[in-house]
Design an enzyme around this catalytic site. Structure first.
Site, PDB file in Angstrom:
ATOM      1  N   ARG A 167      36.169  27.030 -11.929  1.00 40.38           N
ATOM      2  CA  ARG A 167      35.582  25.797 -11.381  1.00 40.38           C
ATOM      3  C   ARG A 167      35.701  24.617 -12.361  1.00 40.38           C
ATOM      4  O   ARG A 167      35.793  23.469 -11.942  1.00 40.38           O
ATOM      5  CB  ARG A 167      34.102  26.022 -11.058  1.00 40.38           C
ATOM      6  CG  ARG A 167      33.892  27.122 -10.011  1.00 40.38           C
ATOM      7  CD  ARG A 167      33.329  26.542  -8.741  1.00 40.38           C
ATOM      8  NE  ARG A 167      32.903  27.571  -7.821  1.00 40.38           N
ATOM      9  CZ  ARG A 167      31.684  27.666  -7.320  1.00 40.38           C
ATOM     10  NH1 ARG A 167      30.754  26.800  -7.674  1.00 40.38           N
ATOM     11  NH2 ARG A 167      31.382  28.611  -6.465  1.00 40.38           N
ATOM     12  N   ASP A 204      20.548  16.708  -1.504  1.00 38.01           N
ATOM     13  CA  ASP A 204      21.208  17.744  -2.293  1.00 38.01           C
ATOM     14  C   ASP A 204      21.351  17.200  -3.718  1.00 38.01           C
ATOM     15  O   ASP A 204      21.326  15.984  -3.926  1.00 38.01           O
ATOM     16  CB  ASP A 204      22.595  18.066  -1.708  1.00 38.01           C
ATOM     17  CG  ASP A 204      23.082  19.455  -2.097  1.00 38.01           C
ATOM     18  OD1 ASP A 204      22.997  20.390  -1.270  1.00 38.01           O
ATOM     19  OD2 ASP A 204      23.542  19.625  -3.245  1.00 38.01           O
TER      20      ASP A 204
END
Ligand SMILES: C[S@@+](CC[C@H](N)C(=O)[O-])C[C@H]1O[C@@H](n2cnc3c(N)ncnc32)[C@H](O)[C@@H]1O
Length: 268
Positions: A41, A140
């Site tokens: 990632r 979020d």
């Protein structure tokens, strides 16, 4: 850590630094086995910044707030779908049908928007019009998924199973072929805000009627989950509905909430 030849220098110590930092910022508790996931990632960020070592990248994010945001965005898991755990949307509908007033709904870890739009679609179906008294706030920690959510463009496959999709989506043409865009009438019912559930300040109104906080607490440690639940309940009105994810069970909190079944609760 496996000894694959990697493009960038990456050690167990780097992985531990990532774990500590991510946990301190977001509460996300990465398990020991996620070292390869972390590397894959972060690799694109390390490459983009033309660095050679993950340790250089970790030193850099300590000085650069913008890159720190990319770091968090890269490491959150954002899996979601329209009407995921469909029983929760039925329970929301039942809740309104039973005479409860629902004006404010908070989707507290909304990812790419499928959850808050599913809430809004359920309410539109219920009142059979777009001009409804309720609004959904979707939040979020991840700024990237919030942007995608507010753009409201999805692959056709992901809306395929929504029976009345024509009511809520426009089919993309030309270079948007294969995509579906949320209609403006639906989009207007949802407001997106960046909120880190670990922060002391939450830009969210009190007295929410319903809170969806699904499939985010699983990444937190037990103590943190319980503290967060207690805090979330301070934003929910008495008699309001709290909806958790399928593996987030709070039935031991009977002093605070009565279970409705299927990880839904009513605040006492
Ligand atoms: C697996 S998704 C769940 C999405 C949706 N609620 C659902 O159940 O389909 C988890 C979301 O939680 C968000 N998240 C993780 N830590 C967070 C935090 N500290 N504050 C707010 N959101 C967070 C992630 O960015 C991610 O989008």
């Amino acid at each position: 850590m496996c000894s694959l030849k990697r493009e960038f220098h990456y050690t167990q110590e780097d992985f531990h630094r990532v774990r500590l930092l991510l946990k301190a910022i977001s509460g996300i508790n990465l398990v020991e086995t996620k070292d390869s996931m972390v590397y894959s990632r972060l690799a694109s960020r390390v490459r983009f910044l033309k660095m050679k070592k993950v340790s250089d990248y970790l030193a850099y994010i300590e000085r650069d707030a913008e890159e720190l945001e990319h770091f968090v965005n890269a490491l959150t898991t954002n899996l979601t779908s329209f009407f995921r755990e469909p029983h929760h949307f039925e329970q929301l509908t039942q809740f309104v049908r039973s005479g409860e007033s629902v004006n404010r709904v908070w989707s507290a870890a909304s990812s790419t928007g499928e959850e808050p739009y599913s809430i809004a679609m359920s309410l539109v179906r219920l009142w059979d019009k777009f001009d409804i008294p309720a609004r959904v706030v979707a939040s979020d920690i991840n700024s990237h998924v919030l942007k995608a959510a507010s753009e409201g463009a999805y692959h056709l496959d992901s809306v395929e199973s929504i029976e009345d999709k024509q009511r809520f989506f426009l089919k993309g043409k030309g270079r948007c072929e294969g995509m579906a865009r949320v209609k403006p009438e639906l989009r207007e019912l949802v407001e997106f805000r960046q909120i880190n559930l670990l922060n002391d300040e939450w830009p969210i109104e009190e007295e929410q009627d319903v809170i969806f906080c699904r499939n985010v607490m699983i990444y937190f440690e037990k103590e943190q989950q319980e503290a967060l639940l207690v805090r979330l309940l301070t934003r929910l009105r008495k008699g309001g509905m709290y909806i958790a994810g399928h593996s987030e069970n709070f039935s031991q909190f009977t002093n605070l909430m009565s279970p409705l079944g299927n990880t839904s609760y009513i605040k006492r």
